[in-house]
Design a protein around this motif. Sequence first.
Motif, short mmCIF file in Angstrom:
data_model
loop_
_atom_site.label_atom_id
_atom_site.label_comp_id
_atom_site.label_asym_id
_atom_site.label_seq_id
_atom_site.Cartn_x
_atom_site.Cartn_y
_atom_site.Cartn_z
N ILE A 18 0.88 -1.17 0.00
CA ILE A 18 0.00 0.00 0.00
C ILE A 18 0.90 1.21 0.00
N LYS A 19 0.93 1.92 -1.13
CA LYS A 19 1.88 3.00 -1.28
C LYS A 19 1.15 4.30 -1.51
N GLY A 20 1.85 5.39 -1.52
CA GLY A 20 1.29 6.67 -1.98
C GLY A 20 1.29 7.73 -0.92
N ASP A 21 1.08 8.96 -1.39
CA ASP A 21 1.12 10.10 -0.49
C ASP A 21 -0.23 10.45 0.05
N PHE A 22 -1.30 9.75 -0.34
CA PHE A 22 -2.64 10.15 0.07
C PHE A 22 -3.28 9.05 0.90
N ASP A 23 -4.46 9.37 1.48
CA ASP A 23 -5.10 8.45 2.41
C ASP A 23 -5.63 7.22 1.70
N VAL A 24 -5.60 6.11 2.38
CA VAL A 24 -6.20 4.88 1.88
C VAL A 24 -7.09 4.35 2.99
N GLU A 25 -8.33 4.03 2.64
CA GLU A 25 -9.26 3.55 3.66
C GLU A 25 -9.80 2.20 3.20
N ILE A 38 -1.72 -1.26 -3.97
CA ILE A 38 -2.72 -0.19 -3.88
C ILE A 38 -1.93 1.10 -3.81
N VAL A 39 -1.98 1.88 -4.89
CA VAL A 39 -1.10 3.05 -5.01
C VAL A 39 -1.96 4.30 -5.05
N ALA A 40 -1.88 5.09 -4.02
CA ALA A 40 -2.63 6.36 -3.99
C ALA A 40 -1.67 7.46 -4.38
N SER A 41 -1.31 7.50 -5.68
CA SER A 41 -0.21 8.38 -6.06
C SER A 41 -0.63 9.83 -6.14
N LYS A 42 -1.85 10.09 -6.65
CA LYS A 42 -2.25 11.51 -6.77
C LYS A 42 -3.55 11.82 -6.06
N GLY A 43 -4.19 10.86 -5.45
CA GLY A 43 -5.46 11.12 -4.78
C GLY A 43 -5.79 9.99 -3.84
N GLU A 55 -4.28 -11.97 -6.14
CA GLU A 55 -2.88 -11.65 -6.38
C GLU A 55 -2.67 -10.80 -7.62
N GLN A 56 -1.53 -10.13 -7.67
CA GLN A 56 -1.05 -9.37 -8.83
C GLN A 56 -2.04 -8.33 -9.30
N SER A 57 -2.97 -7.88 -8.49
CA SER A 57 -3.92 -6.87 -8.93
C SER A 57 -3.42 -5.51 -8.50
N LEU A 58 -3.95 -4.48 -9.19
CA LEU A 58 -3.44 -3.12 -9.05
C LEU A 58 -4.60 -2.17 -8.90
#
Lengths: 159, 201
Positions: A18-25, A38-43, A55-58
Amino acid sequence: MSKVVIDKSARVARRAKIKGDFDVEIGPGTMINNDCKIVASKGPIKIGANCLIEEQSLIVNNSDKQMVIGDYNYLEVGARIECLKVGNRNRFECKSTVALGAVIGSDCIIGALVQICPGDVVEDNFIVFGEKQKRRIVKSSRNLSDIKAALSTSQAMAF
Amino acid sequence: MEKLQGSVIEPPKIYFDQKTWIQTKLGNKISKNSLLYGSNKIRVLGKTIVEPGVIIRGDLATVDLGKNCIICENSVIRPPDQRYPGKLVYIPLKIGDYCIIEKNSIIQAAKIADFVHVGQNCVIGKRSMVSSCVKILDNTVLAPNTVCPPFTVFGGSPGKVVGRLPPSFQHYCIDQTVTFYKNFVEEKTPIPSTAKRNSMK
Protein backbone atom coordinates in the motif's frame (compact mmCIF):
# COMPACT_ATOMS: atom_id res chain seq x y z
CA MET A 1 0.84 13.06 6.32
CA SER A 2 -1.12 10.31 4.64
CA LYS A 3 -3.01 7.80 6.72
CA VAL A 4 -3.92 4.21 6.05
CA VAL A 5 -7.11 3.33 7.91
CA ILE A 6 -7.79 -0.40 7.96
CA ASP A 7 -10.88 -1.70 9.71
CA LYS A 8 -10.54 -4.31 12.44
CA SER A 9 -12.16 -7.14 10.53
CA ALA A 10 -10.25 -6.53 7.29
CA ARG A 11 -7.36 -8.87 6.51
CA VAL A 12 -4.35 -7.54 4.65
CA ALA A 13 -1.61 -10.00 3.73
CA ARG A 14 1.97 -9.37 4.65
CA ARG A 15 3.35 -8.93 1.16
CA ALA A 16 0.64 -6.59 -0.10
CA LYS A 17 1.92 -3.11 -0.90
CA ILE A 18 0.00 0.00 0.00
CA LYS A 19 1.88 3.00 -1.28
CA GLY A 20 1.29 6.67 -1.98
CA ASP A 21 1.12 10.10 -0.49
CA PHE A 22 -2.64 10.15 0.07
CA ASP A 23 -5.10 8.45 2.41
CA VAL A 24 -6.20 4.88 1.88
CA GLU A 25 -9.26 3.55 3.66
CA ILE A 26 -10.18 -0.14 3.70
CA GLY A 27 -13.62 -1.22 4.84
CA PRO A 28 -14.63 -4.07 7.18
CA GLY A 29 -14.34 -7.68 6.04
CA THR A 30 -12.16 -7.11 2.97
CA MET A 31 -9.37 -9.49 2.16
CA ILE A 32 -6.26 -8.34 0.32
CA ASN A 33 -3.99 -11.17 -0.80
CA ASN A 34 -0.27 -11.20 -1.32
CA ASP A 35 1.47 -9.32 -4.11
CA CYS A 36 -1.27 -6.69 -4.55
CA LYS A 37 -0.52 -3.03 -5.03
CA ILE A 38 -2.72 -0.19 -3.88
CA VAL A 39 -1.10 3.05 -5.01
CA ALA A 40 -2.63 6.36 -3.99
CA SER A 41 -0.21 8.38 -6.06
CA LYS A 42 -2.25 11.51 -6.77
CA GLY A 43 -5.46 11.12 -4.78
CA PRO A 44 -7.06 9.18 -1.94
CA ILE A 45 -8.63 5.73 -2.28
CA LYS A 46 -11.58 4.30 -0.39
CA ILE A 47 -12.34 0.58 -0.64
CA GLY A 48 -15.69 -0.64 0.63
CA ALA A 49 -16.71 -3.56 2.80
CA ASN A 50 -16.30 -7.29 2.05
CA CYS A 51 -14.15 -6.98 -1.07
CA LEU A 52 -11.84 -9.75 -2.24
CA ILE A 53 -8.65 -8.64 -3.94
CA GLU A 54 -6.51 -11.47 -5.30
CA GLU A 55 -2.88 -11.65 -6.38
CA GLN A 56 -1.05 -9.37 -8.83
CA SER A 57 -3.92 -6.87 -8.93
CA LEU A 58 -3.44 -3.12 -9.05
CA ILE A 59 -5.57 -0.26 -7.76
CA VAL A 60 -4.08 3.07 -8.83
CA ASN A 61 -5.39 6.59 -8.39
CA ASN A 62 -3.81 8.89 -10.94
CA SER A 63 -6.27 11.78 -10.54
CA ASP A 64 -6.81 14.44 -7.90
CA LYS A 65 -10.28 13.32 -6.82
CA GLN A 66 -11.20 10.55 -4.43
CA MET A 67 -11.55 7.03 -5.79
CA VAL A 68 -14.47 5.09 -4.34
CA ILE A 69 -14.83 1.34 -4.72
CA GLY A 70 -18.09 -0.10 -3.42
CA ASP A 71 -18.91 -3.17 -1.34
CA TYR A 72 -18.71 -6.87 -2.26
CA ASN A 73 -16.38 -6.43 -5.24
CA TYR A 74 -14.36 -9.40 -6.45
CA LEU A 75 -11.07 -8.53 -8.12
CA GLU A 76 -9.54 -11.67 -9.59
CA VAL A 77 -5.88 -12.31 -10.38
CA GLY A 78 -4.20 -9.51 -12.32
CA ALA A 79 -7.08 -7.03 -12.46
CA ARG A 80 -6.21 -3.34 -12.79
CA ILE A 81 -8.54 -0.56 -11.75
CA GLU A 82 -7.77 3.07 -12.42
CA CYS A 83 -11.26 4.56 -12.64
CA LEU A 84 -12.83 6.75 -9.99
CA LYS A 85 -16.22 5.18 -9.39
CA VAL A 86 -16.93 1.51 -8.99
CA GLY A 87 -20.28 0.28 -7.69
CA ASN A 88 -21.23 -2.69 -5.53
CA ARG A 89 -21.21 -6.44 -6.17
CA ASN A 90 -19.05 -6.33 -9.30
CA ARG A 91 -16.72 -8.99 -10.55
CA PHE A 92 -13.52 -8.15 -12.39
CA GLU A 93 -12.14 -11.31 -13.94
CA CYS A 94 -8.48 -12.15 -14.55
CA LYS A 95 -6.31 -9.49 -16.24
CA SER A 96 -9.11 -7.02 -16.94
CA THR A 97 -8.19 -3.35 -17.03
CA VAL A 98 -10.41 -0.36 -16.42
CA ALA A 99 -8.91 2.96 -17.50
CA LEU A 100 -9.26 6.38 -15.89
CA GLY A 101 -12.47 8.17 -16.77
CA ALA A 102 -14.67 5.06 -16.99
CA VAL A 103 -17.63 4.56 -14.70
CA ILE A 104 -18.80 1.12 -13.61
CA GLY A 105 -22.19 0.51 -12.02
CA SER A 106 -23.33 -2.30 -9.78
CA ASP A 107 -23.79 -6.04 -10.36
CA CYS A 108 -21.53 -6.08 -13.44
CA ILE A 109 -19.15 -8.76 -14.63
CA ILE A 110 -16.11 -7.62 -16.61
CA GLY A 111 -14.62 -10.57 -18.41
CA ALA A 112 -11.03 -11.75 -18.66
CA LEU A 113 -8.50 -9.69 -20.67
CA VAL A 114 -11.13 -6.98 -21.37
CA GLN A 115 -9.91 -3.39 -21.52
CA ILE A 116 -12.43 -0.66 -20.81
CA CYS A 117 -11.48 2.62 -22.45
CA PRO A 118 -11.59 6.00 -20.73
CA GLY A 119 -14.99 7.66 -20.98
CA ASP A 120 -16.86 4.36 -21.15
CA VAL A 121 -19.88 3.82 -18.93
CA VAL A 122 -20.82 0.29 -17.94
CA GLU A 123 -24.35 0.43 -16.55
CA ASP A 124 -25.84 -1.84 -13.91
CA ASN A 125 -26.35 -5.56 -14.58
CA PHE A 126 -24.15 -5.80 -17.67
CA ILE A 127 -21.54 -8.35 -18.71
CA VAL A 128 -18.63 -7.24 -20.90
CA PHE A 129 -16.85 -10.17 -22.55
CA GLY A 130 -14.91 -11.40 -25.56
CA GLU A 131 -12.43 -9.92 -27.99
CA LYS A 132 -14.87 -7.42 -29.45
CA GLN A 133 -16.14 -6.52 -26.00
CA LYS A 134 -19.76 -7.38 -26.53
CA ARG A 135 -22.24 -6.56 -23.84
CA ARG A 136 -25.42 -8.13 -22.68
CA ILE A 137 -27.66 -7.88 -19.65
CA VAL A 138 -27.21 -10.40 -16.86
CA LYS A 139 -30.16 -12.74 -16.58
CA SER A 140 -29.66 -13.86 -13.01
CA SER A 141 -26.99 -12.26 -10.88
CA ARG A 142 -25.01 -14.56 -8.63
CA ASN A 143 -22.22 -12.15 -7.78
CA LEU A 144 -23.26 -11.70 -4.17
CA SER A 145 -23.50 -15.41 -3.36
CA ASP A 146 -20.22 -16.15 -5.20
CA ILE A 147 -18.23 -13.60 -3.31
CA LYS A 148 -19.76 -14.51 0.04
CA ALA A 149 -18.75 -18.16 -0.44
CA ALA A 150 -15.23 -17.18 -1.59
CA LEU A 151 -14.78 -14.80 1.33
CA SER A 152 -15.86 -17.33 3.94
CA THR A 153 -13.48 -20.05 2.75
CA SER A 154 -10.51 -17.74 2.28
CA GLN A 155 -10.97 -16.18 5.69
CA ALA A 156 -11.13 -19.61 7.30
CA MET A 157 -8.11 -20.86 5.35
CA ALA A 158 -5.62 -18.09 5.40
CA PHE A 159 -5.66 -16.92 8.97
CA MET B 1 32.83 -36.92 -28.30
CA GLU B 2 30.39 -34.03 -28.31
CA LYS B 3 29.69 -31.68 -31.12
CA LEU B 4 32.01 -28.87 -32.15
CA GLN B 5 32.15 -25.87 -29.86
CA GLY B 6 30.46 -22.76 -31.14
CA SER B 7 28.49 -24.48 -33.87
CA VAL B 8 25.58 -22.52 -35.27
CA ILE B 9 23.00 -25.29 -34.87
CA GLU B 10 23.31 -25.51 -31.08
CA PRO B 11 21.26 -22.94 -29.14
CA PRO B 12 23.30 -20.59 -26.91
CA LYS B 13 23.84 -21.24 -23.22
CA ILE B 14 21.87 -19.15 -20.74
CA TYR B 15 23.75 -18.40 -17.55
CA PHE B 16 21.97 -17.81 -14.29
CA ASP B 17 23.32 -16.30 -11.11
CA GLN B 18 23.90 -18.96 -8.49
CA LYS B 19 22.88 -16.66 -5.64
CA THR B 20 19.32 -16.10 -6.82
CA TRP B 21 18.49 -19.65 -7.88
CA ILE B 22 18.05 -22.89 -5.96
CA GLN B 23 18.98 -26.28 -7.36
CA THR B 24 17.31 -29.27 -5.74
CA LYS B 25 18.42 -32.90 -5.67
CA LEU B 26 16.03 -33.94 -8.41
CA GLY B 27 17.49 -31.29 -10.68
CA ASN B 28 14.83 -28.59 -10.32
CA LYS B 29 16.04 -25.03 -10.78
CA ILE B 30 13.81 -22.70 -8.81
CA SER B 31 14.34 -18.96 -8.57
CA LYS B 32 14.47 -17.37 -5.15
CA ASN B 33 12.27 -14.52 -6.35
CA SER B 34 9.35 -16.82 -7.03
CA LEU B 35 6.63 -17.07 -4.41
CA LEU B 36 5.68 -20.62 -3.48
CA TYR B 37 2.91 -20.73 -0.91
CA GLY B 38 2.24 -23.94 0.96
CA SER B 39 5.42 -25.54 -0.33
CA ASN B 40 4.75 -28.82 1.44
CA LYS B 41 1.78 -29.32 -0.86
CA ILE B 42 3.66 -28.53 -4.09
CA ARG B 43 5.16 -31.59 -5.74
CA VAL B 44 7.69 -31.06 -8.53
CA LEU B 45 9.14 -34.05 -10.39
CA GLY B 46 12.68 -33.46 -11.58
CA LYS B 47 14.30 -31.01 -13.96
CA THR B 48 11.77 -28.20 -14.05
CA ILE B 49 12.66 -24.53 -14.22
CA VAL B 50 10.64 -21.97 -12.25
CA GLU B 51 11.63 -18.42 -13.21
CA PRO B 52 11.43 -15.33 -10.96
CA GLY B 53 8.08 -13.72 -10.25
CA VAL B 54 6.07 -16.92 -10.49
CA ILE B 55 3.35 -17.41 -7.89
CA ILE B 56 2.31 -20.97 -7.08
CA ARG B 57 -0.52 -21.19 -4.56
CA GLY B 58 -0.02 -24.51 -2.85
CA ASP B 59 -1.85 -23.36 0.28
CA LEU B 60 -5.26 -23.63 -1.40
CA ALA B 61 -4.86 -27.21 -2.71
CA THR B 62 -2.11 -29.60 -3.84
CA VAL B 63 -0.19 -28.67 -6.99
CA ASP B 64 1.63 -31.36 -9.00
CA LEU B 65 4.16 -30.28 -11.59
CA GLY B 66 5.63 -32.82 -13.98
CA LYS B 67 9.21 -33.22 -15.08
CA ASN B 68 11.07 -31.02 -17.56
CA CYS B 69 8.55 -28.17 -17.33
CA ILE B 70 9.39 -24.55 -17.93
CA ILE B 71 7.36 -21.90 -16.10
CA CYS B 72 8.34 -18.44 -17.29
CA GLU B 73 8.24 -15.13 -15.45
CA ASN B 74 5.26 -13.68 -13.58
CA SER B 75 2.91 -16.56 -14.20
CA VAL B 76 0.33 -17.51 -11.61
CA ILE B 77 -0.54 -21.15 -10.98
CA ARG B 78 -3.60 -21.26 -8.84
CA PRO B 79 -5.87 -24.23 -8.08
CA PRO B 80 -9.52 -23.65 -9.09
CA ASP B 81 -12.52 -23.65 -6.80
CA GLN B 82 -15.71 -25.65 -7.01
CA ARG B 83 -18.96 -24.41 -5.56
CA TYR B 84 -21.20 -26.82 -3.74
CA PRO B 85 -24.44 -25.68 -2.10
CA GLY B 86 -23.37 -23.80 0.96
CA LYS B 87 -19.59 -24.05 0.57
CA LEU B 88 -16.62 -23.58 -1.73
CA VAL B 89 -13.82 -26.15 -2.06
CA TYR B 90 -10.47 -25.84 -3.86
CA ILE B 91 -9.60 -28.68 -6.27
CA PRO B 92 -6.00 -29.96 -6.75
CA LEU B 93 -4.15 -28.95 -9.90
CA LYS B 94 -1.99 -31.26 -12.01
CA ILE B 95 0.43 -30.27 -14.74
CA GLY B 96 2.04 -33.00 -16.84
CA ASP B 97 5.56 -33.53 -18.15
CA TYR B 98 7.39 -31.47 -20.78
CA CYS B 99 5.08 -28.44 -20.55
CA ILE B 100 6.02 -24.90 -21.48
CA ILE B 101 4.13 -22.06 -19.81
CA GLU B 102 5.21 -18.66 -21.10
CA LYS B 103 5.26 -15.28 -19.41
CA ASN B 104 2.40 -13.52 -17.63
CA SER B 105 -0.18 -16.27 -17.97
CA ILE B 106 -2.69 -17.30 -15.36
CA ILE B 107 -3.51 -20.98 -15.00
CA GLN B 108 -6.56 -22.04 -13.05
CA ALA B 109 -7.14 -25.35 -14.80
CA ALA B 110 -7.97 -28.60 -13.07
CA LYS B 111 -5.63 -30.67 -15.18
CA ILE B 112 -3.05 -29.96 -17.85
CA ALA B 113 -1.67 -33.12 -19.44
CA ASP B 114 1.78 -33.69 -20.97
CA PHE B 115 3.32 -31.86 -23.93
CA VAL B 116 1.30 -28.62 -23.67
CA HIS B 117 2.60 -25.26 -24.86
CA VAL B 118 0.79 -22.29 -23.29
CA GLY B 119 1.53 -18.89 -24.80
CA GLN B 120 2.13 -15.48 -23.24
CA ASN B 121 -0.57 -13.51 -21.44
CA CYS B 122 -3.11 -16.34 -21.45
CA VAL B 123 -5.94 -16.93 -19.04
CA ILE B 124 -6.91 -20.57 -18.60
CA GLY B 125 -10.30 -20.67 -16.92
CA LYS B 126 -11.29 -22.53 -13.81
CA ARG B 127 -11.77 -26.29 -13.81
CA SER B 128 -10.73 -26.69 -17.45
CA MET B 129 -9.13 -29.92 -18.70
CA VAL B 130 -6.38 -29.53 -21.28
CA SER B 131 -5.41 -32.84 -22.92
CA SER B 132 -1.91 -33.71 -24.12
CA CYS B 133 -0.30 -32.23 -27.24
CA VAL B 134 -2.24 -28.94 -27.24
CA LYS B 135 -0.92 -25.53 -28.18
CA ILE B 136 -2.58 -22.47 -26.70
CA LEU B 137 -1.74 -19.26 -28.56
CA ASP B 138 -0.84 -15.94 -26.96
CA ASN B 139 -3.59 -13.80 -25.43
CA THR B 140 -6.23 -16.50 -25.36
CA VAL B 141 -8.92 -16.76 -22.74
CA LEU B 142 -10.25 -20.24 -22.08
CA ALA B 143 -13.66 -20.10 -20.48
CA PRO B 144 -14.26 -22.05 -17.29
CA ASN B 145 -14.96 -25.76 -17.68
CA THR B 146 -13.57 -26.02 -21.25
CA VAL B 147 -12.17 -29.31 -22.43
CA CYS B 148 -9.37 -29.13 -24.99
CA PRO B 149 -9.06 -32.27 -27.14
CA PRO B 150 -5.55 -33.51 -28.05
CA PHE B 151 -3.61 -32.30 -31.10
CA THR B 152 -5.48 -28.96 -31.39
CA VAL B 153 -4.50 -25.30 -31.38
CA PHE B 154 -6.66 -22.98 -29.26
CA GLY B 155 -6.92 -19.25 -29.70
CA GLY B 156 -9.11 -16.19 -29.25
CA SER B 157 -11.38 -15.06 -26.48
CA PRO B 158 -13.43 -17.20 -25.73
CA GLY B 159 -10.96 -19.92 -26.69
CA LYS B 160 -11.93 -22.05 -29.68
CA VAL B 161 -10.21 -24.57 -31.94
CA VAL B 162 -8.15 -22.59 -34.44
CA GLY B 163 -5.99 -25.29 -35.99
CA ARG B 164 -4.66 -28.78 -35.78
CA LEU B 165 -1.27 -30.15 -34.80
CA PRO B 166 0.79 -32.91 -36.41
CA PRO B 167 1.68 -36.01 -34.36
CA SER B 168 5.29 -34.78 -34.15
CA PHE B 169 4.28 -32.04 -31.68
CA GLN B 170 5.14 -34.42 -28.85
CA HIS B 171 8.76 -34.63 -30.02
CA TYR B 172 8.87 -30.86 -30.55
CA CYS B 173 7.93 -30.31 -26.90
CA ILE B 174 10.45 -32.85 -25.62
CA ASP B 175 13.16 -31.29 -27.81
CA GLN B 176 12.45 -27.71 -26.67
CA THR B 177 12.29 -28.44 -22.96
CA VAL B 178 15.25 -30.79 -22.79
CA THR B 179 17.60 -28.50 -24.75
CA PHE B 180 16.47 -25.47 -22.73
CA TYR B 181 17.22 -27.31 -19.49
CA LYS B 182 20.63 -28.45 -20.76
CA ASN B 183 21.63 -24.93 -21.73
CA PHE B 184 20.35 -23.31 -18.53
CA VAL B 185 23.66 -23.44 -16.72
CA GLU B 186 24.98 -21.67 -13.66
CA GLU B 187 27.76 -19.14 -14.01
CA LYS B 188 31.07 -20.63 -12.93
CA THR B 189 33.81 -18.36 -11.63
CA PRO B 190 37.07 -18.90 -13.57
CA ILE B 191 39.97 -20.66 -11.83
CA PRO B 192 42.85 -18.24 -11.05
CA SER B 193 46.03 -18.95 -13.02
CA THR B 194 48.34 -19.63 -9.99
CA ALA B 195 46.17 -22.50 -8.77
CA LYS B 196 46.38 -24.10 -12.21
CA ARG B 197 50.15 -24.00 -12.25
CA ASN B 198 50.41 -25.63 -8.82
CA SER B 199 48.09 -28.46 -9.83
CA MET B 200 50.16 -29.12 -12.98
CA LYS B 201 53.29 -29.68 -10.89
